[in-house]
Motif scaffolding. Sequence first.
Motif, PDB file in Angstrom:
ATOM      1  N   TYR A  97       0.889  -1.162   0.000  1.00  0.00           N
ATOM      2  CA  TYR A  97       0.000   0.000   0.000  1.00  0.00           C
ATOM      3  C   TYR A  97       0.925   1.209   0.000  1.00  0.00           C
ATOM      4  CZ  TYR A  97      -3.553  -3.308   1.654  1.00  0.00           C
ATOM      5  OH  TYR A  97      -4.414  -4.364   1.798  1.00  0.00           O
ATOM      6  N   THR A 142      -1.541 -12.615  13.734  1.00  0.00           N
ATOM      7  CA  THR A 142      -1.800 -11.499  14.645  1.00  0.00           C
ATOM      8  C   THR A 142      -2.512 -10.390  13.871  1.00  0.00           C
ATOM      9  OG1 THR A 142       0.459 -10.931  14.074  1.00  0.00           O
ATOM     10  CG2 THR A 142       0.111 -11.885  16.234  1.00  0.00           C
ATOM     11  N   ASN A 143      -3.050  -9.405  14.563  1.00  0.00           N
ATOM     12  CA  ASN A 143      -3.688  -8.266  13.901  1.00  0.00           C
ATOM     13  C   ASN A 143      -2.666  -7.582  12.995  1.00  0.00           C
ATOM     14  OD1 ASN A 143      -5.421  -7.695  16.885  1.00  0.00           O
ATOM     15  ND2 ASN A 143      -6.402  -8.178  14.970  1.00  0.00           N
ATOM     16  N   GLY A 144      -3.096  -7.296  11.782  1.00  0.00           N
ATOM     17  CA  GLY A 144      -2.206  -6.586  10.857  1.00  0.00           C
ATOM     18  C   GLY A 144      -1.163  -7.466  10.191  1.00  0.00           C
ATOM     19  N   ALA A 145      -1.276  -8.799  10.341  1.00  0.00           N
ATOM     20  CA  ALA A 145      -0.273  -9.716   9.774  1.00  0.00           C
ATOM     21  C   ALA A 145      -0.360  -9.789   8.252  1.00  0.00           C
ATOM     22  CB  ALA A 145      -0.446 -11.110  10.372  1.00  0.00           C
ATOM     23  N   GLY A 146      -1.509  -9.415   7.684  1.00  0.00           N
ATOM     24  CA  GLY A 146      -1.646  -9.439   6.223  1.00  0.00           C
ATOM     25  C   GLY A 146      -2.640 -10.468   5.704  1.00  0.00           C
ATOM     26  N   LYS A 147      -3.468 -11.044   6.591  1.00  0.00           N
ATOM     27  CA  LYS A 147      -4.426 -12.081   6.172  1.00  0.00           C
ATOM     28  C   LYS A 147      -5.488 -11.501   5.244  1.00  0.00           C
ATOM     29  CE  LYS A 147      -5.780 -12.673  10.414  1.00  0.00           C
ATOM     30  NZ  LYS A 147      -4.951 -11.721  11.165  1.00  0.00           N
ATOM     31  N   THR A 148      -6.120 -10.392   5.662  1.00  0.00           N
ATOM     32  CA  THR A 148      -7.201  -9.815   4.853  1.00  0.00           C
ATOM     33  C   THR A 148      -6.653  -9.382   3.503  1.00  0.00           C
ATOM     34  OG1 THR A 148      -8.234  -9.071   6.887  1.00  0.00           O
ATOM     35  CG2 THR A 148      -9.020  -8.057   4.860  1.00  0.00           C
ATOM     36  N   THR A 149      -5.468  -8.777   3.514  1.00  0.00           N
ATOM     37  CA  THR A 149      -4.850  -8.347   2.253  1.00  0.00           C
ATOM     38  C   THR A 149      -4.662  -9.558   1.341  1.00  0.00           C
ATOM     39  OG1 THR A 149      -3.706  -6.577   3.425  1.00  0.00           O
ATOM     40  CG2 THR A 149      -2.809  -7.214   1.285  1.00  0.00           C
ATOM     41  N   TYR A 207       4.250   1.098   2.039  1.00  0.00           N
ATOM     42  CA  TYR A 207       4.175   0.053   3.066  1.00  0.00           C
ATOM     43  C   TYR A 207       3.883  -1.312   2.442  1.00  0.00           C
ATOM     44  CZ  TYR A 207       2.812  -2.533   7.142  1.00  0.00           C
ATOM     45  OH  TYR A 207       2.738  -3.485   8.118  1.00  0.00           O
ATOM     46  N   ARG A 231      -8.162  -7.289  -5.487  1.00  0.00           N
ATOM     47  CA  ARG A 231      -6.949  -6.484  -5.664  1.00  0.00           C
ATOM     48  C   ARG A 231      -6.031  -7.194  -6.628  1.00  0.00           C
ATOM     49  NH1 ARG A 231      -6.090  -2.690  -1.939  1.00  0.00           N
ATOM     50  NH2 ARG A 231      -7.336  -2.888  -0.054  1.00  0.00           N
ATOM     51  N   ALA A 240       2.570  -4.825   2.992  1.00  0.00           N
ATOM     52  CA  ALA A 240       1.764  -5.573   3.969  1.00  0.00           C
ATOM     53  C   ALA A 240       1.998  -7.072   3.836  1.00  0.00           C
ATOM     54  CB  ALA A 240       0.284  -5.250   3.775  1.00  0.00           C
ATOM     55  N   HIS A 277      -9.572 -15.754  14.718  1.00  0.00           N
ATOM     56  CA  HIS A 277      -8.715 -15.433  15.863  1.00  0.00           C
ATOM     57  C   HIS A 277      -8.870 -16.498  16.949  1.00  0.00           C
ATOM     58  CE1 HIS A 277      -8.556 -11.181  14.258  1.00  0.00           C
ATOM     59  NE2 HIS A 277      -7.315 -11.622  14.281  1.00  0.00           N
TER      60      HIS A 277
HETATM   61  N1  LIG Z   1      -6.050  -0.004   2.230  1.00  0.00           N
HETATM   62  C1  LIG Z   1      -4.941   0.044   2.980  1.00  0.00           C
HETATM   63  N2  LIG Z   1      -4.087   1.072   2.899  1.00  0.00           N
HETATM   64  C2  LIG Z   1      -2.950   1.116   3.637  1.00  0.00           C
HETATM   65  N3  LIG Z   1      -2.575   0.157   4.530  1.00  0.00           N
HETATM   66  C3  LIG Z   1      -3.387  -0.893   4.655  1.00  0.00           C
HETATM   67  C4  LIG Z   1      -4.611  -1.030   3.900  1.00  0.00           C
HETATM   68  N4  LIG Z   1      -5.207  -2.187   4.262  1.00  0.00           N
HETATM   69  C5  LIG Z   1      -4.404  -2.752   5.189  1.00  0.00           C
HETATM   70  N5  LIG Z   1      -3.316  -1.998   5.430  1.00  0.00           N
HETATM   71  C6  LIG Z   1      -2.198  -2.302   6.353  1.00  0.00           C
HETATM   72  O1  LIG Z   1      -1.611  -3.533   5.946  1.00  0.00           O
HETATM   73  C7  LIG Z   1      -1.287  -4.348   7.063  1.00  0.00           C
HETATM   74  C8  LIG Z   1      -1.972  -5.710   6.939  1.00  0.00           C
HETATM   75  O2  LIG Z   1      -3.385  -5.541   7.093  1.00  0.00           O
HETATM   76  P1  LIG Z   1      -4.440  -6.728   6.944  1.00  0.00           P
HETATM   77  O3  LIG Z   1      -5.787  -6.115   7.100  1.00  0.00           O
HETATM   78  O4  LIG Z   1      -4.152  -7.499   5.722  1.00  0.00           O
HETATM   79  O5  LIG Z   1      -4.081  -7.612   8.228  1.00  0.00           O
HETATM   80  P2  LIG Z   1      -4.895  -8.791   8.933  1.00  0.00           P
HETATM   81  O6  LIG Z   1      -3.902  -9.865   9.144  1.00  0.00           O
HETATM   82  O7  LIG Z   1      -6.103  -9.101   8.152  1.00  0.00           O
HETATM   83  O8  LIG Z   1      -5.293  -8.131  10.321  1.00  0.00           O
HETATM   84  P3  LIG Z   1      -6.598  -8.312  11.273  1.00  0.00           P
HETATM   85  O9  LIG Z   1      -6.439  -9.631  11.964  1.00  0.00           O
HETATM   86  O10 LIG Z   1      -6.410  -7.171  12.224  1.00  0.00           O
HETATM   87  O11 LIG Z   1      -7.808  -8.203  10.403  1.00  0.00           O
HETATM   88  C9  LIG Z   1      -1.716  -3.556   8.294  1.00  0.00           C
HETATM   89  O12 LIG Z   1      -0.572  -2.926   8.843  1.00  0.00           O
HETATM   90  C10 LIG Z   1      -2.706  -2.548   7.759  1.00  0.00           C
HETATM   91  O13 LIG Z   1      -2.670  -1.358   8.530  1.00  0.00           O
END
Ligand SMILES: Nc1ncnc2c1ncn2[C@@H]1O[C@H](COP(=O)(O)OP(=O)(O)OP(=O)(O)O)[C@@H](O)[C@H]1O
Length: 303
Positions: A10, A34-41, A13, A50, A15, A184
């Motif tokens: 992004y 963990t939160n923010g690990a990158g799963k949703t991405t 950054y 995407r 991810a 989680h």
């Molecule tokens: N649209 C975006 N623009 C900028 N940064 C982003 C965007 N979406 C996610 N991020 C960043 O990318 C990193 C990974 O986010 P992601 O949502 O993939 O994590 P996650 O593992 O799904 O977390 P969670 O368990 O909290 O849902 C995080 O640091 C988040 O802040």
Amino acid sequence: MEVQELHQSYGDYTAVRGVSFTVARGELFALLGTNGAGKTTTLEVVEGYRAPTSGQVRVLGLDPYRDGPAVRRRIGVMLQEGGFFNELTVRETVDSWRGFITGARRTAEVLEQVDLAGRAGTRVGQLSGGERRRLDLALAVLNGPELLFLDEPTTGMDPEARRNTWRLVKELRAAGTTVVLTTHYLEEAQQLADRVAIMTEGRIAATGTVAEVLSGRGSRISFPVPHRLHPADLPELPDGRPVFDGAPGHQTAAYAVERTAPALAALHRWAADLGVELDGIEVRSASLEDVFLELAHEKASHR
Ligand SMILES: Nc1ncnc2c1ncn2[C@@H]1O[C@H](COP(=O)(O)OP(=O)(O)OP(=O)(O)O)[C@@H](O)[C@H]1O
């Protein structure tokens, strides 16, 4: 599904930093982290929402971004919180979604499958949190997907509703649906998944069947810190010092050990030398939660 060396940025950054995994047809795969690990991405890329910054992604033999409509006809996505109209009934909600889907399954059949047949005439605004999640699930399986994505499917559910949802997911899998799950709740992954991957900071830190991820992780020996003693009095074993949990005066000591028998023998010798009893001692194998916490901890200590 095949993901090879996926990177996702992004702006400046990054991810996701080189993630590779495959999910075989009919398998239930859990992506943990963990939160923010990158799963949703990662999931957004696999679901075709995407384009990958770099790396290869194939889903059902297709490129999910370029062949988006063809892929989306064959997959189901259960979102974290679907936007429902509270005034519509459960049946009306499913009926209205059916209008967007060619070849949608019958409303009654889908409601039966997610255990909401008895609530068909209830307004959505009156449903409990767990029932709303089941309605999310009903909409995700309306097109009879070959591949189903479940993003934290049991968040907000009480233990009984969670167990019912696990049963539904097991039934879907038994009927041949491939399932990719994020959660989680590590017990959920341990109960349901054929294989798991644990992500930390944009990478996969451990992957395999639950048994493979747990193998070599040893066991946990715990007991209440004996009266008259302080945590600092407890011995160091070859595997290291214990960690402590609980309020002062009522603390439990837990040792992570590779080999159980010599560790137990050493603890009993130590207790006998001091003339204290080790009451309430417990030995159990490492759980997915232990491995997850260790990986998250390693990540934090490398910062
Ligand atoms: N649209 C975006 N623009 C900028 N940064 C982003 C965007 N979406 C996610 N991020 C960043 O990318 C990193 C990974 O986010 P992601 O949502 O993939 O994590 P996650 O593992 O799904 O977390 P969670 O368990 O909290 O849902 C995080 O640091 C988040 O802040």
